[in-house]
Design a protein around this motif. Sequence first.
Motif, PDB file in Angstrom:
ATOM      1  N   GLN A 157      -2.748   1.669  -7.358  1.00 60.57           N
ATOM      2  CA  GLN A 157      -3.035   3.309  -6.911  1.00 60.57           C
ATOM      3  C   GLN A 157      -2.089   4.016  -8.285  1.00 60.57           C
ATOM      4  N   ASP A 178       1.184   5.375   0.967  1.00 62.20           N
ATOM      5  CA  ASP A 178       0.484   6.224   1.706  1.00 62.20           C
ATOM      6  C   ASP A 178       0.622   7.716   0.792  1.00 62.20           C
ATOM      7  N   GLU A 202      -5.483   8.701  -6.510  1.00 65.00           N
ATOM      8  CA  GLU A 202      -5.277   9.021  -5.046  1.00 65.00           C
ATOM      9  C   GLU A 202      -4.569  10.216  -4.929  1.00 65.00           C
ATOM     10  N   ALA A 203      -3.559  10.604  -6.037  1.00 65.99           N
ATOM     11  CA  ALA A 203      -2.513  11.645  -5.529  1.00 65.99           C
ATOM     12  C   ALA A 203      -2.300  12.310  -6.737  1.00 65.99           C
ATOM     13  N   ARG A 219      -9.019  14.246   0.094  1.00 67.65           N
ATOM     14  CA  ARG A 219      -9.157  13.136  -0.964  1.00 67.65           C
ATOM     15  C   ARG A 219      -8.083  12.974  -1.948  1.00 67.65           C
ATOM     16  N   LEU A 220      -7.375  13.768  -2.109  1.00 70.68           N
ATOM     17  CA  LEU A 220      -6.064  13.637  -3.132  1.00 70.68           C
ATOM     18  C   LEU A 220      -4.866  14.056  -2.154  1.00 70.68           C
ATOM     19  N   LYS A 221      -3.965  13.231  -2.180  1.00 78.59           N
ATOM     20  CA  LYS A 221      -2.707  13.454  -1.465  1.00 78.59           C
ATOM     21  C   LYS A 221      -1.939  14.490  -2.723  1.00 78.59           C
ATOM     22  N   ALA A 234     -11.703   5.601  -7.286  1.00 79.42           N
ATOM     23  CA  ALA A 234     -10.943   5.228  -6.109  1.00 79.42           C
ATOM     24  C   ALA A 234      -9.633   5.123  -6.070  1.00 79.42           C
ATOM     25  N   ASN A 235      -9.116   4.699  -7.077  1.00 80.26           N
ATOM     26  CA  ASN A 235      -7.539   4.347  -7.098  1.00 80.26           C
ATOM     27  C   ASN A 235      -6.878   5.602  -7.559  1.00 80.26           C
ATOM     28  N   VAL A 293     -11.642  12.046  -9.541  1.00 75.98           N
ATOM     29  CA  VAL A 293     -11.602  11.399  -8.204  1.00 75.98           C
ATOM     30  C   VAL A 293     -12.739  10.557  -8.092  1.00 75.98           C
ATOM     31  N   ARG A 321       0.951  -1.421   0.187  1.00 75.06           N
ATOM     32  CA  ARG A 321       0.016  -0.138  -0.144  1.00 75.06           C
ATOM     33  C   ARG A 321       0.885   1.318   0.168  1.00 75.06           C
TER      34      ARG A 321
END
Length: 303
Positions: A132, A4, A161-162, A183-185, A158-159, A155, A2
Amino acid sequence: MRIDFTGVFPALTTKFTPQDTLDLAMFGLNLEAQIDAGVNGVIIGGSLGEASTLTLAEKETLIKYSVEKSGGRIPVLLNIAEGSTREAVKQARLAEEWGADGLMLLPPMRYKSDHRETVTFFKTIAGATPLQVMIYNNPVDYKIEVTLEMFEELVELANIEAVKESTRDVSNVTRLINRFGSRLKILCGVDTIALEELLMGASGWVGGLVGAFPAETVAIYKLAKAGRIEEALEIHRWFLPLLELDIHPKLVQYIKLAEVVVGLGTEHVRAPRLPLTGKEREDILEVIRQGVASRPVLTEYAY
Protein backbone atom coordinates in the motif's frame (compact mmCIF):
# COMPACT_ATOMS: atom_id res chain seq x y z
CA MET A 1 -0.46 -6.29 7.78
CA ARG A 2 -3.25 -4.22 6.26
CA ILE A 3 -2.94 -0.43 6.74
CA ASP A 4 -6.12 1.52 7.39
CA PHE A 5 -4.43 4.94 7.04
CA THR A 6 -6.52 6.15 9.95
CA GLY A 7 -5.11 7.57 13.18
CA VAL A 8 -1.67 8.74 14.26
CA PHE A 9 1.44 7.71 12.30
CA PRO A 10 4.73 8.96 13.81
CA ALA A 11 7.50 9.86 11.38
CA LEU A 12 10.17 8.42 13.64
CA THR A 13 13.54 10.04 14.14
CA THR A 14 16.56 7.83 13.52
CA LYS A 15 18.62 7.44 16.68
CA PHE A 16 22.40 7.50 16.36
CA THR A 17 25.22 6.70 18.76
CA PRO A 18 28.13 9.13 19.40
CA GLN A 19 30.04 6.98 16.88
CA ASP A 20 27.41 7.75 14.18
CA THR A 21 25.98 4.24 14.07
CA LEU A 22 22.35 3.25 14.54
CA ASP A 23 21.27 3.33 18.20
CA LEU A 24 18.72 0.53 18.08
CA ALA A 25 18.28 0.41 21.85
CA MET A 26 17.06 4.01 22.01
CA PHE A 27 15.14 3.63 18.75
CA GLY A 28 13.35 0.64 20.26
CA LEU A 29 12.59 2.52 23.47
CA ASN A 30 10.90 5.27 21.48
CA LEU A 31 9.06 2.81 19.24
CA GLU A 32 7.64 1.03 22.26
CA ALA A 33 6.49 4.35 23.75
CA GLN A 34 4.65 5.12 20.51
CA ILE A 35 2.91 1.74 20.51
CA ASP A 36 2.02 2.05 24.19
CA ALA A 37 0.41 5.43 23.49
CA GLY A 38 -1.84 3.91 20.83
CA VAL A 39 -0.38 5.06 17.51
CA ASN A 40 -1.71 3.36 14.38
CA GLY A 41 1.52 2.84 12.44
CA VAL A 42 5.07 4.16 12.09
CA ILE A 43 7.02 5.61 9.20
CA ILE A 44 10.72 4.81 8.93
CA GLY A 45 13.27 6.92 7.07
CA GLY A 46 11.21 10.04 6.48
CA SER A 47 12.58 13.56 6.33
CA LEU A 48 12.52 13.61 10.13
CA GLY A 49 14.31 10.26 10.05
CA GLU A 50 17.23 11.86 8.14
CA ALA A 51 16.44 9.75 5.08
CA SER A 52 18.96 11.47 2.83
CA THR A 53 21.84 10.37 5.08
CA LEU A 54 20.82 6.74 5.61
CA THR A 55 22.45 3.92 3.72
CA LEU A 56 20.39 1.16 2.16
CA ALA A 57 21.76 -1.26 4.75
CA GLU A 58 20.64 1.04 7.56
CA LYS A 59 17.15 1.27 6.09
CA GLU A 60 17.03 -2.52 5.98
CA THR A 61 18.13 -2.75 9.62
CA LEU A 62 15.55 -0.18 10.75
CA ILE A 63 12.66 -1.83 8.90
CA LYS A 64 13.51 -5.36 10.04
CA TYR A 65 14.04 -4.20 13.62
CA SER A 66 10.76 -2.23 13.63
CA VAL A 67 8.80 -5.15 12.21
CA GLU A 68 10.26 -7.55 14.77
CA LYS A 69 9.92 -5.12 17.69
CA SER A 70 6.33 -4.18 16.87
CA GLY A 71 5.38 -7.84 16.50
CA GLY A 72 2.36 -7.21 14.31
CA ARG A 73 0.82 -4.67 16.68
CA ILE A 74 1.07 -1.84 14.15
CA PRO A 75 2.03 -1.54 10.47
CA VAL A 76 5.50 -0.34 9.49
CA LEU A 77 6.01 1.90 6.44
CA LEU A 78 9.22 2.80 4.63
CA ASN A 79 9.61 6.28 3.21
CA ILE A 80 11.16 6.45 -0.26
CA ALA A 81 12.77 9.73 -1.32
CA GLU A 82 15.02 9.20 -4.33
CA GLY A 83 16.14 11.09 -7.41
CA SER A 84 16.23 7.96 -9.56
CA THR A 85 13.12 6.02 -10.51
CA ARG A 86 15.24 2.87 -10.79
CA GLU A 87 16.54 3.25 -7.21
CA ALA A 88 13.05 4.04 -5.89
CA VAL A 89 11.64 0.89 -7.53
CA LYS A 90 14.52 -1.13 -6.08
CA GLN A 91 13.79 0.14 -2.58
CA ALA A 92 10.06 -0.49 -2.95
CA ARG A 93 10.75 -4.13 -3.82
CA LEU A 94 13.29 -4.47 -1.03
CA ALA A 95 10.84 -2.99 1.48
CA GLU A 96 8.47 -5.86 0.79
CA GLU A 97 11.30 -8.38 1.28
CA TRP A 98 12.27 -6.72 4.56
CA GLY A 99 8.71 -7.06 5.88
CA ALA A 100 7.39 -3.50 5.52
CA ASP A 101 3.63 -3.16 5.27
CA GLY A 102 3.54 -0.05 3.10
CA LEU A 103 5.37 2.86 1.54
CA MET A 104 5.33 6.62 1.70
CA LEU A 105 6.55 8.12 -1.58
CA LEU A 106 8.04 11.53 -2.21
CA PRO A 107 8.29 13.00 -5.72
CA PRO A 108 11.70 12.96 -7.46
CA MET A 109 14.47 14.53 -5.43
CA ARG A 110 16.78 17.20 -6.88
CA TYR A 111 14.75 17.52 -10.10
CA LYS A 112 11.55 19.54 -10.46
CA SER A 113 9.52 17.11 -12.52
CA ASP A 114 6.48 18.27 -14.49
CA HIS A 115 2.97 16.77 -14.37
CA ARG A 116 3.68 13.84 -16.70
CA GLU A 117 7.02 13.02 -15.10
CA THR A 118 5.69 13.19 -11.54
CA VAL A 119 2.73 10.92 -12.30
CA THR A 120 4.94 8.46 -14.18
CA PHE A 121 7.43 8.41 -11.30
CA PHE A 122 4.78 7.57 -8.72
CA LYS A 123 2.92 5.06 -10.91
CA THR A 124 6.11 3.24 -11.85
CA ILE A 125 7.07 2.74 -8.20
CA ALA A 126 3.57 1.82 -7.03
CA GLY A 127 3.16 -0.50 -9.99
CA ALA A 128 6.29 -2.41 -9.00
CA THR A 129 4.98 -3.50 -5.60
CA PRO A 130 1.82 -4.86 -3.98
CA LEU A 131 2.47 -2.74 -0.90
CA GLN A 132 0.00 0.00 0.00
CA VAL A 133 1.19 3.49 -0.89
CA MET A 134 0.80 6.95 0.62
CA ILE A 135 1.85 9.89 -1.55
CA TYR A 136 3.68 12.67 0.30
CA ASN A 137 2.49 16.04 -1.04
CA ASN A 138 4.80 18.77 0.29
CA PRO A 139 5.37 21.51 -2.29
CA VAL A 140 6.65 23.92 0.40
CA ASP A 141 9.77 21.87 1.10
CA TYR A 142 10.12 19.73 -2.03
CA LYS A 143 8.90 22.24 -4.67
CA ILE A 144 6.61 19.81 -6.50
CA GLU A 145 2.87 19.91 -5.86
CA VAL A 146 0.85 16.78 -6.45
CA THR A 147 -2.26 18.41 -7.90
CA LEU A 148 -5.82 17.13 -7.97
CA GLU A 149 -5.34 16.43 -11.68
CA MET A 150 -2.30 14.28 -10.88
CA PHE A 151 -4.26 12.36 -8.27
CA GLU A 152 -6.96 11.69 -10.88
CA GLU A 153 -4.36 9.62 -12.72
CA LEU A 154 -2.68 8.17 -9.63
CA VAL A 155 -5.88 6.65 -8.21
CA GLU A 156 -5.99 4.40 -11.26
CA LEU A 157 -3.60 2.22 -9.24
CA ALA A 158 -5.50 0.49 -6.48
CA ASN A 159 -2.57 0.41 -4.05
CA ILE A 160 -2.22 4.22 -4.04
CA GLU A 161 -4.56 4.73 -1.12
CA ALA A 162 -3.54 7.81 0.86
CA VAL A 163 -1.91 11.21 0.82
CA LYS A 164 0.23 12.89 3.43
CA GLU A 165 -1.23 16.38 3.02
CA SER A 166 1.51 18.94 3.68
CA THR A 167 0.59 21.79 1.36
CA ARG A 168 -0.16 23.85 4.52
CA ASP A 169 -3.49 24.79 2.94
CA VAL A 170 -6.26 23.42 5.16
CA SER A 171 -8.74 23.90 2.30
CA ASN A 172 -6.96 21.20 0.33
CA VAL A 173 -8.54 18.58 2.61
CA THR A 174 -11.96 19.66 1.39
CA ARG A 175 -10.79 19.80 -2.22
CA LEU A 176 -9.53 16.22 -2.02
CA ILE A 177 -12.73 14.99 -0.35
CA ASN A 178 -14.92 16.82 -2.87
CA ARG A 179 -13.00 15.27 -5.76
CA PHE A 180 -12.28 11.77 -4.49
CA GLY A 181 -14.69 11.12 -1.63
CA SER A 182 -13.39 8.19 0.42
CA ARG A 183 -11.12 6.88 -2.36
CA LEU A 184 -8.06 8.59 -0.82
CA LYS A 185 -7.35 8.71 2.89
CA ILE A 186 -5.95 12.10 3.92
CA LEU A 187 -3.37 12.39 6.70
CA CYS A 188 -2.18 15.80 7.83
CA GLY A 189 1.60 16.11 7.67
CA VAL A 190 1.99 19.50 9.35
CA ASP A 191 1.80 19.40 13.14
CA THR A 192 0.58 22.96 13.65
CA ILE A 193 -2.59 22.50 11.58
CA ALA A 194 -3.32 18.84 12.30
CA LEU A 195 -6.32 19.54 14.51
CA GLU A 196 -7.85 21.84 11.91
CA GLU A 197 -7.40 19.26 9.17
CA LEU A 198 -8.83 16.47 11.33
CA LEU A 199 -11.91 18.59 11.87
CA MET A 200 -12.18 19.17 8.12
CA GLY A 201 -12.25 15.43 7.49
CA ALA A 202 -8.66 14.19 7.44
CA SER A 203 -8.47 10.58 8.58
CA GLY A 204 -5.07 10.76 10.22
CA TRP A 205 -2.00 12.64 11.35
CA VAL A 206 1.59 11.94 10.32
CA GLY A 207 3.26 13.53 13.34
CA GLY A 208 6.65 14.95 14.24
CA LEU A 209 6.39 16.04 17.88
CA VAL A 210 4.61 12.76 18.54
CA GLY A 211 8.17 11.41 18.83
CA ALA A 212 8.47 13.18 22.18
CA PHE A 213 4.78 13.46 23.10
CA PRO A 214 2.97 10.38 21.80
CA ALA A 215 0.16 10.28 24.36
CA GLU A 216 -0.81 13.92 23.85
CA THR A 217 -0.85 13.50 20.07
CA VAL A 218 -3.06 10.42 20.26
CA ALA A 219 -5.34 12.20 22.75
CA ILE A 220 -5.93 15.12 20.38
CA TYR A 221 -6.71 12.74 17.53
CA LYS A 222 -9.14 10.62 19.54
CA LEU A 223 -10.91 13.60 21.13
CA ALA A 224 -11.28 15.35 17.78
CA LYS A 225 -12.72 12.27 16.10
CA ALA A 226 -15.08 11.72 19.03
CA GLY A 227 -16.46 15.24 18.57
CA ARG A 228 -15.03 16.41 21.88
CA ILE A 229 -13.63 19.55 20.29
CA GLU A 230 -13.21 21.75 23.37
CA GLU A 231 -11.15 19.07 25.08
CA ALA A 232 -9.02 18.57 21.97
CA LEU A 233 -8.54 22.34 21.73
CA GLU A 234 -7.40 22.55 25.32
CA ILE A 235 -4.57 20.10 24.68
CA HIS A 236 -3.80 21.66 21.30
CA ARG A 237 -3.38 25.13 22.80
CA TRP A 238 -0.88 23.76 25.28
CA PHE A 239 0.87 21.83 22.49
CA LEU A 240 1.15 24.56 19.84
CA PRO A 241 4.48 26.15 20.94
CA LEU A 242 5.99 22.66 20.76
CA LEU A 243 4.28 21.79 17.48
CA GLU A 244 5.85 24.86 15.90
CA LEU A 245 9.23 23.13 16.23
CA ASP A 246 8.02 20.90 13.37
CA ILE A 247 7.93 23.68 10.77
CA HIS A 248 11.57 24.81 10.92
CA PRO A 249 14.50 23.69 8.75
CA LYS A 250 16.12 22.30 11.91
CA LEU A 251 13.06 20.27 12.90
CA VAL A 252 15.26 17.18 13.24
CA GLN A 253 17.52 18.80 15.84
CA TYR A 254 14.58 20.47 17.61
CA ILE A 255 12.47 17.34 17.87
CA LYS A 256 15.43 15.20 18.88
CA LEU A 257 16.14 17.68 21.69
CA ALA A 258 12.52 17.35 22.83
CA GLU A 259 12.91 13.56 22.82
CA VAL A 260 16.00 13.92 25.02
CA VAL A 261 14.15 16.08 27.55
CA VAL A 262 11.38 13.48 27.95
CA GLY A 263 13.78 10.52 27.94
CA LEU A 264 12.88 9.12 24.52
CA GLY A 265 15.92 9.92 22.39
CA THR A 266 19.38 11.33 21.90
CA GLU A 267 20.62 14.55 20.29
CA HIS A 268 22.99 12.85 17.87
CA VAL A 269 22.36 13.85 14.25
CA ARG A 270 24.19 12.92 11.09
CA ALA A 271 26.27 15.47 9.18
CA PRO A 272 25.76 17.81 7.48
CA ARG A 273 23.35 18.46 10.34
CA LEU A 274 25.06 19.48 13.56
CA PRO A 275 23.77 19.42 17.13
CA LEU A 276 22.34 22.64 18.51
CA THR A 277 24.65 24.91 20.49
CA GLY A 278 24.66 28.20 22.37
CA LYS A 279 21.68 30.53 22.47
CA GLU A 280 19.73 28.61 19.84
CA ARG A 281 19.87 25.45 21.94
CA GLU A 282 18.92 27.31 25.11
CA ASP A 283 15.98 29.02 23.38
CA ILE A 284 14.60 25.70 22.08
CA LEU A 285 15.22 24.04 25.44
CA GLU A 286 13.19 26.77 27.13
CA VAL A 287 10.21 26.12 24.84
CA ILE A 288 10.44 22.40 25.55
CA ARG A 289 10.88 22.81 29.29
CA GLN A 290 7.91 25.16 29.53
CA GLY A 291 5.81 22.61 27.67
CA VAL A 292 6.90 19.74 29.89
CA ALA A 293 6.31 21.80 33.04
CA SER A 294 2.70 22.53 32.03
CA ARG A 295 1.97 19.14 30.46
CA PRO A 296 -1.75 18.28 30.68
CA VAL A 297 -2.92 15.42 32.85
CA LEU A 298 -4.49 13.18 30.23
CA THR A 299 -6.41 11.02 32.70
CA GLU A 300 -8.71 14.01 33.17
CA TYR A 301 -9.95 13.54 29.61
CA ALA A 302 -10.57 9.77 29.70
CA TYR A 303 -10.31 9.81 25.91
